[in-house]
Scaffold this motif. Structure first.
Motif, PDB file in Angstrom:
ATOM      1  N   LYS A 105      12.635   5.516  -1.470  1.00 35.39           N
ATOM      2  CA  LYS A 105      12.896   6.464  -2.545  1.00 35.39           C
ATOM      3  C   LYS A 105      11.682   6.536  -3.459  1.00 35.39           C
ATOM      4  N   ILE A 106      11.376   7.757  -3.921  1.00 39.22           N
ATOM      5  CA  ILE A 106      10.276   7.953  -4.851  1.00 39.22           C
ATOM      6  C   ILE A 106      10.754   8.860  -5.981  1.00 39.22           C
ATOM      7  N   ARG A 107       9.930   8.970  -7.008  1.00 38.40           N
ATOM      8  CA  ARG A 107      10.225   9.883  -8.112  1.00 38.40           C
ATOM      9  C   ARG A 107       8.948  10.637  -8.442  1.00 38.40           C
ATOM     10  N   SER A 108       9.056  11.974  -8.529  1.00 41.78           N
ATOM     11  CA  SER A 108       7.887  12.806  -8.772  1.00 41.78           C
ATOM     12  C   SER A 108       7.437  12.704 -10.220  1.00 41.78           C
ATOM     13  N   GLU A 109       6.277  13.289 -10.507  1.00 40.87           N
ATOM     14  CA  GLU A 109       5.768  13.299 -11.878  1.00 40.87           C
ATOM     15  C   GLU A 109       6.700  14.050 -12.814  1.00 40.87           C
ATOM     16  N   TYR A 116      10.007   9.240   0.723  1.00 42.64           N
ATOM     17  CA  TYR A 116       8.727   9.109   1.422  1.00 42.64           C
ATOM     18  C   TYR A 116       9.038   8.423   2.750  1.00 42.64           C
ATOM     19  N   ALA A 117       8.870   9.138   3.865  1.00 36.60           N
ATOM     20  CA  ALA A 117       9.246   8.614   5.174  1.00 36.60           C
ATOM     21  C   ALA A 117       8.060   8.635   6.126  1.00 36.60           C
ATOM     22  N   THR A 118       8.025   7.670   7.035  1.00 40.49           N
ATOM     23  CA  THR A 118       6.996   7.602   8.061  1.00 40.49           C
ATOM     24  C   THR A 118       7.662   7.559   9.429  1.00 40.49           C
ATOM     25  N   THR A 119       7.212   8.430  10.331  1.00 36.70           N
ATOM     26  CA  THR A 119       7.791   8.475  11.673  1.00 36.70           C
ATOM     27  C   THR A 119       6.723   8.996  12.634  1.00 36.70           C
ATOM     28  N   HIS A 120       7.146   9.435  13.819  1.00 32.02           N
ATOM     29  CA  HIS A 120       6.216   9.952  14.815  1.00 32.02           C
ATOM     30  C   HIS A 120       6.496  11.426  15.084  1.00 32.02           C
ATOM     31  N   SER A 243      -0.131   4.075  -1.299  1.00 34.36           N
ATOM     32  CA  SER A 243       0.643   3.027  -1.946  1.00 34.36           C
ATOM     33  C   SER A 243       1.442   3.654  -3.080  1.00 34.36           C
ATOM     34  N   ILE A 244       2.745   3.467  -3.031  1.00 30.26           N
ATOM     35  CA  ILE A 244       3.575   3.934  -4.136  1.00 30.26           C
ATOM     36  C   ILE A 244       4.120   2.712  -4.862  1.00 30.26           C
ATOM     37  N   THR A 245       3.326   1.648  -4.818  1.00 31.06           N
ATOM     38  CA  THR A 245       3.758   0.381  -5.382  1.00 31.06           C
ATOM     39  C   THR A 245       2.803  -0.089  -6.469  1.00 31.06           C
ATOM     40  N   TYR A 246       2.142  -1.183  -6.238  1.00 24.02           N
ATOM     41  CA  TYR A 246       1.368  -1.907  -7.232  1.00 24.02           C
ATOM     42  C   TYR A 246       0.010  -2.185  -6.612  1.00 24.02           C
ATOM     43  N   ASP A 247      -1.091  -1.891  -7.335  1.00 24.29           N
ATOM     44  CA  ASP A 247      -2.427  -2.008  -6.755  1.00 24.29           C
ATOM     45  C   ASP A 247      -2.701  -3.385  -6.172  1.00 24.29           C
ATOM     46  N   ALA A 248      -2.168  -4.429  -6.801  1.00 23.34           N
ATOM     47  CA  ALA A 248      -2.409  -5.789  -6.313  1.00 23.34           C
ATOM     48  C   ALA A 248      -1.874  -5.983  -4.899  1.00 23.34           C
ATOM     49  N   LEU A 249      -0.816  -5.246  -4.530  1.00 26.16           N
ATOM     50  CA  LEU A 249      -0.270  -5.359  -3.180  1.00 26.16           C
ATOM     51  C   LEU A 249      -1.253  -4.794  -2.158  1.00 26.16           C
ATOM     52  N   SER A 250      -1.855  -3.649  -2.478  1.00 28.31           N
ATOM     53  CA  SER A 250      -2.842  -3.049  -1.575  1.00 28.31           C
ATOM     54  C   SER A 250      -4.061  -3.959  -1.419  1.00 28.31           C
ATOM     55  N   GLU A 251      -4.528  -4.509  -2.526  1.00 30.06           N
ATOM     56  CA  GLU A 251      -5.693  -5.382  -2.496  1.00 30.06           C
ATOM     57  C   GLU A 251      -5.435  -6.625  -1.657  1.00 30.06           C
ATOM     58  N   ARG A 252      -4.273  -7.242  -1.841  1.00 31.75           N
ATOM     59  CA  ARG A 252      -3.954  -8.448  -1.080  1.00 31.75           C
ATOM     60  C   ARG A 252      -3.788  -8.130   0.403  1.00 31.75           C
ATOM     61  N   ALA A 253      -3.153  -6.999   0.702  1.00 30.62           N
ATOM     62  CA  ALA A 253      -2.960  -6.611   2.094  1.00 30.62           C
ATOM     63  C   ALA A 253      -4.309  -6.419   2.792  1.00 30.62           C
TER      64      ALA A 253
END
Length: 288
Positions: A105-109, A116-120, A243-253
């Motif tokens: 689930k996301i929320r727009s501006e 937000y979904a990912t598939t093939h 990333s629709i999360t937290y920058d630290a998560l992207s950096e650590r990943a």
């Protein structure tokens, strides 16, 4: 290319469970309210279109971060409440129901609910033998997108044919390879894309390395990253794509994937290893 999902979690997957709810038998039908609009960014290509049903509006976006079948589908609605995780998709007139969908689930501006979904792309086509012409034929035949469990009411979105979108998307994605310093011609008809060989070990390490600050603040969600894999299978140049999360998560990943990931390089149509890339999606969450 194929993509695997790393689940960086400290507890069980129980947090994915959602409560059941009653839905109308017939889906809400949304008709086009604009043309497809292309968006060409430094790290992805996208097509966006608006739809409406009376006074209700819906925005649909198809987004890709690299050539291949992996595609993000982003839905934002003006008057619908986004719900749970058990998202199902079907492209009419094809009967294949796509259930292996990673969604959040996301929320727009503007404060509107979305998914937000990912598939093939082109589900139902043989993943071992498909050609680009197969994908174009599939896209040409599409008439609508059925969406179940994204919102409290199911949807039918009258997309029409997706062939032109696919053709233009392909050109944009080929240009992305050039921007990354890769040979787009040698990426045609790869015998093998770059692959990770220690997936299970890396998955466990991702869970153990959940950033403490993000954990304490309850930050979670999906992260998409891209790393360059050279012809010797060495990873470098990690970039956070989505990333629709937290920058630290992207950096650590990124740090974890480059330092501990083990890879086999991409092989071109002539059997030669080439410089290429690898996409990885990581789902960070904490069970409650």
């Amino acid at each position: 290319m194929a993509i695997q999902y790393l689940a960086a979690s400290l507890l069980a997957f129980a947090s994915l469970a959602t409560s059941a709810y009653a839905k109308d038998a017939e889906p809400l039908v949304f008709e086009p309210d604009s043309q497809w609009i292309g968006r060409y960014e430094i790290d992805h290509c996208a097509f966006v279109r608006k739809f409406k049903r009376g006074d209700e509006t819906l925005q649909l976006e198809f987004r890709q971060y690299a050539p291949g079948r992996l595609i993000d589908i982003i839905l934002v609605a003006s008057d619908l409440k986004a719900t749970g995780w058990d998202l199902k998709l079907r492209f009419d007139p094809h009967q294949t129901v796509i259930e292996d969908v990673s969604s959040y689930k996301i929320r727009s501006e503007l404060g509107q609910d979305g998914i937000y979904a990912t598939t093939h792309f082109a589900a139902g086509i043989d993943t071992e033998t498909f050609t680009e012409e197969d994908l174009l034929s599939w896209a040409r035949s599409v008439r609508a997108l059925h969406v179940e469990n994204a919102f409290r009411k199911d949807l039918r979105i009258e997309t029409g044919s997706l062939e032109e979108m696919r053709l233009i998307m392909n050109h944009c994605l080929a240009d992305l390879l050039v921007e990354w310093g890769l040979d787009k011609d040698r990426h045609i008809d790869l015998q093998r894309s770059a692959q990770i060989t220690n997936f299970e070990q890396l998955n466990a390490r991702m869970g153990r390395s959940y950033p403490i600050k993000a954990l304490n603040r309850g930050k979670h969600g999906p992260v998409r990253i891209r790393v360059k894999i050279n012809r010797n299978g060495i990873a470098s140049d990690c970039i956070a794509l989505a990333s629709i999360t937290y920058d630290a998560l992207s950096e650590r990943a990124c740090k974890t994937l480059v330092k501990y990931g083990e890879f086999e390089p991409a092989i071109d149509a002539t059997g030669v290893a080439i410089d290429s890339y690898y996409l990885q999606s990581i789902s960070y969450f904490v069970a409650r």
